[in-house]
Design a protein around this motif. Sequence first.
Motif, mmCIF file in Angstrom:
data_model
loop_
_atom_site.group_PDB
_atom_site.id
_atom_site.type_symbol
_atom_site.label_atom_id
_atom_site.label_comp_id
_atom_site.label_asym_id
_atom_site.label_seq_id
_atom_site.Cartn_x
_atom_site.Cartn_y
_atom_site.Cartn_z
ATOM 1 N N LEU A 38 0.826 -1.213 0.000
ATOM 2 C CA LEU A 38 0.000 0.000 0.000
ATOM 3 C C LEU A 38 0.863 1.267 0.000
ATOM 4 O O LEU A 38 0.583 2.225 -0.721
ATOM 5 C CB LEU A 38 -0.913 -0.035 1.241
ATOM 6 C CG LEU A 38 -2.103 0.891 1.280
ATOM 7 C CD1 LEU A 38 -2.956 0.728 0.039
ATOM 8 C CD2 LEU A 38 -2.931 0.614 2.532
ATOM 9 N N LEU A 41 2.453 1.714 -3.333
ATOM 10 C CA LEU A 41 1.405 2.119 -4.265
ATOM 11 C C LEU A 41 1.106 3.619 -4.134
ATOM 12 O O LEU A 41 0.942 4.308 -5.146
ATOM 13 C CB LEU A 41 0.151 1.301 -3.948
ATOM 14 C CG LEU A 41 -0.964 1.301 -4.975
ATOM 15 C CD1 LEU A 41 -0.427 0.846 -6.308
ATOM 16 C CD2 LEU A 41 -2.080 0.372 -4.526
ATOM 17 N N ALA A 42 1.040 4.106 -2.889
ATOM 18 C CA ALA A 42 0.764 5.532 -2.672
ATOM 19 C C ALA A 42 1.831 6.385 -3.351
ATOM 20 O O ALA A 42 1.525 7.383 -4.011
ATOM 21 C CB ALA A 42 0.693 5.839 -1.173
ATOM 22 N N PHE A 45 1.554 5.889 -7.276
ATOM 23 C CA PHE A 45 0.345 6.518 -7.819
ATOM 24 C C PHE A 45 0.431 8.041 -7.730
ATOM 25 O O PHE A 45 0.136 8.743 -8.705
ATOM 26 C CB PHE A 45 -0.885 6.006 -7.064
ATOM 27 C CG PHE A 45 -2.165 6.687 -7.470
ATOM 28 C CD1 PHE A 45 -2.643 6.583 -8.768
ATOM 29 C CD2 PHE A 45 -2.888 7.435 -6.551
ATOM 30 C CE1 PHE A 45 -3.823 7.210 -9.142
ATOM 31 C CE2 PHE A 45 -4.071 8.059 -6.914
ATOM 32 C CZ PHE A 45 -4.538 7.952 -8.215
ATOM 33 N N GLY A 46 0.838 8.563 -6.578
ATOM 34 C CA GLY A 46 0.920 10.017 -6.408
ATOM 35 C C GLY A 46 1.845 10.654 -7.433
ATOM 36 O O GLY A 46 1.495 11.642 -8.086
ATOM 37 N N THR A 47 3.026 10.064 -7.605
ATOM 38 C CA THR A 47 3.997 10.642 -8.532
ATOM 39 C C THR A 47 3.535 10.463 -9.984
ATOM 40 O O THR A 47 3.662 11.389 -10.791
ATOM 41 C CB THR A 47 5.386 9.994 -8.325
ATOM 42 O OG1 THR A 47 5.234 8.576 -8.317
ATOM 43 C CG2 THR A 47 6.016 10.414 -7.011
ATOM 44 N N LEU A 49 0.453 10.209 -11.028
ATOM 45 C CA LEU A 49 -0.704 11.076 -11.236
ATOM 46 C C LEU A 49 -0.259 12.488 -11.620
ATOM 47 O O LEU A 49 -0.802 13.104 -12.539
ATOM 48 C CB LEU A 49 -1.517 11.112 -9.938
ATOM 49 C CG LEU A 49 -2.822 11.886 -9.921
ATOM 50 C CD1 LEU A 49 -3.831 11.226 -10.842
ATOM 51 C CD2 LEU A 49 -3.379 11.938 -8.495
ATOM 52 N N ILE A 50 0.752 12.989 -10.900
ATOM 53 C CA ILE A 50 1.218 14.350 -11.157
ATOM 54 C C ILE A 50 1.838 14.460 -12.552
ATOM 55 O O ILE A 50 1.595 15.420 -13.286
ATOM 56 C CB ILE A 50 2.178 14.775 -10.027
ATOM 57 C CG1 ILE A 50 1.326 15.082 -8.796
ATOM 58 C CG2 ILE A 50 3.021 15.971 -10.427
ATOM 59 C CD1 ILE A 50 2.048 15.050 -7.502
ATOM 60 N N LEU A 53 -1.136 13.907 -15.243
ATOM 61 C CA LEU A 53 -2.005 15.088 -15.320
ATOM 62 C C LEU A 53 -1.291 16.228 -16.037
ATOM 63 O O LEU A 53 -1.892 16.944 -16.835
ATOM 64 C CB LEU A 53 -2.431 15.537 -13.917
ATOM 65 C CG LEU A 53 -3.515 14.702 -13.225
ATOM 66 C CD1 LEU A 53 -3.763 15.220 -11.813
ATOM 67 C CD2 LEU A 53 -4.817 14.724 -14.022
ATOM 68 N N PHE A 144 -6.755 3.951 -12.114
ATOM 69 C CA PHE A 144 -7.950 3.815 -11.270
ATOM 70 C C PHE A 144 -8.528 2.409 -11.381
ATOM 71 O O PHE A 144 -8.958 1.823 -10.380
ATOM 72 C CB PHE A 144 -8.977 4.899 -11.623
ATOM 73 C CG PHE A 144 -8.586 6.241 -11.078
ATOM 74 C CD1 PHE A 144 -8.772 6.542 -9.725
ATOM 75 C CD2 PHE A 144 -7.991 7.203 -11.882
ATOM 76 C CE1 PHE A 144 -8.387 7.757 -9.202
ATOM 77 C CE2 PHE A 144 -7.594 8.431 -11.367
ATOM 78 C CZ PHE A 144 -7.798 8.705 -10.028
ATOM 79 N N ILE A 147 -6.352 0.061 -9.261
ATOM 80 C CA ILE A 147 -6.561 0.252 -7.816
ATOM 81 C C ILE A 147 -7.908 -0.351 -7.401
ATOM 82 O O ILE A 147 -7.998 -1.084 -6.406
ATOM 83 C CB ILE A 147 -6.503 1.752 -7.459
ATOM 84 C CG1 ILE A 147 -5.073 2.288 -7.661
ATOM 85 C CG2 ILE A 147 -6.971 1.985 -6.019
ATOM 86 C CD1 ILE A 147 -4.975 3.795 -7.627
ATOM 87 N N ILE A 148 -8.940 -0.055 -8.187
ATOM 88 C CA ILE A 148 -10.274 -0.542 -7.834
ATOM 89 C C ILE A 148 -10.323 -2.073 -7.903
ATOM 90 O O ILE A 148 -10.807 -2.727 -6.970
ATOM 91 C CB ILE A 148 -11.340 0.105 -8.759
ATOM 92 C CG1 ILE A 148 -11.452 1.601 -8.439
ATOM 93 C CG2 ILE A 148 -12.699 -0.584 -8.597
ATOM 94 C CD1 ILE A 148 -12.253 2.405 -9.445
ATOM 95 N N ARG A 151 -8.449 -3.620 -4.937
ATOM 96 C CA ARG A 151 -9.202 -3.663 -3.683
ATOM 97 C C ARG A 151 -10.294 -4.729 -3.740
ATOM 98 O O ARG A 151 -10.591 -5.384 -2.731
ATOM 99 C CB ARG A 151 -9.817 -2.280 -3.370
ATOM 100 C CG ARG A 151 -10.554 -2.235 -2.030
ATOM 101 C CD ARG A 151 -9.581 -2.510 -0.886
ATOM 102 N NE ARG A 151 -10.229 -2.771 0.399
ATOM 103 C CZ ARG A 151 -10.526 -3.979 0.867
ATOM 104 N NH1 ARG A 151 -10.277 -5.054 0.142
ATOM 105 N NH2 ARG A 151 -11.072 -4.124 2.055
ATOM 106 N N LEU A 152 -10.881 -4.887 -4.933
ATOM 107 C CA LEU A 152 -11.987 -5.841 -5.066
ATOM 108 C C LEU A 152 -11.544 -7.303 -4.930
ATOM 109 O O LEU A 152 -12.353 -8.163 -4.604
ATOM 110 C CB LEU A 152 -12.708 -5.639 -6.408
ATOM 111 C CG LEU A 152 -13.600 -4.395 -6.505
ATOM 112 C CD1 LEU A 152 -14.167 -4.270 -7.905
ATOM 113 C CD2 LEU A 152 -14.728 -4.447 -5.476
#
Lengths: 156, 162
Positions: A38, A41-42, A45-47, A49-50, A53, A144, A147-148, A151-152
């Motif tokens: 986790l 992943l944070a 994903f955070g890096t 995403l930036i 975007l 996304f 990630i979804i 979790r599933l």
Amino acid sequence: MSLTTHPAAIEWLAKSTLAHQFNQADPWTFATFMTIHLLGLALAFGTSLILDLRLLGWGLRASSPAQIARNLQPYLLAGLGIALLSGAWLFIADVLKFWANPVFRTKLVLLIALSLIQVWLLFRAKADGTPVRSVAALTLIFWFATIISGRLIGLI
Amino acid sequence: MPLGDFFNQVATLPISLVLGESLNLFSALDVIHIVGVLLLAGSIAVVDLRLLGVIFSDIGLDAIQRQLLPLTIAGALLVFPSGIGLFLPQAGKIWLNPLLQAKVALLLLAGLNVGYWHYNYSRHAEWSSAAALPWQARLAGASSLVLWAATIIAGRLIAFYI
């Protein structure tokens, strides 16, 4: 039995000594790997995403995509590496259980595609490549979805 | 009223019952929560790394904070309501879970850290565009990284402590 329907590689992995060793780990070792997964992943994903975007023209506009890629590269790759390695550990510790879960197989495909495209985008942006807006948008959707579905796995 | 009674009552609120009885709704909250966690923690980690001075030293802090704030807010809007929704139906039992208690405490500390940093930052206009930041900024970045990581660790482990 359903065992015979698995691909040979999955059979082999499930029967390996490594899988047996991981499977025997105590519950707190599993918990530790899940937690590391986790955290990695944070960071990944955070890096990502930036960067993604910015390739779409949003977010951190104070910097060029190439500059963003150069700055974030070590953290993006470290986060991705941590998430992939800890995820591989968790999978190897329970190969057949995960393989039997259709959400897991979906996630596996998504994450392999995602990792390859994200790393390609990183190096492309770093080399000041031409804007790849559609790929960046697709990568975000993959993030996304991964990630979804990740979790599933535990819920289905 | 003893705390136990309070949380038992919380668990029997109409909304708690609705959430507790629907497996799909509860699973949906779980998914929303993790997407929110990653958005919130991921965007905060990048700002923290800037505060530590290891990335984007060529970009002013004001630009970084302003342009990444929408991601953090989006994460917070997903994570807090879904977290409360996950807590409500389990309130009667889960409030005794030491990892949940640790998570709430860490969350409060992380929040105080954010508040204190912004108070400090608002009093030092010269920090907004400086390449090298003072020790207060590095301390705020380091403590934020540690507190948010610890919050995630405690949160992930709640389910393992039964």
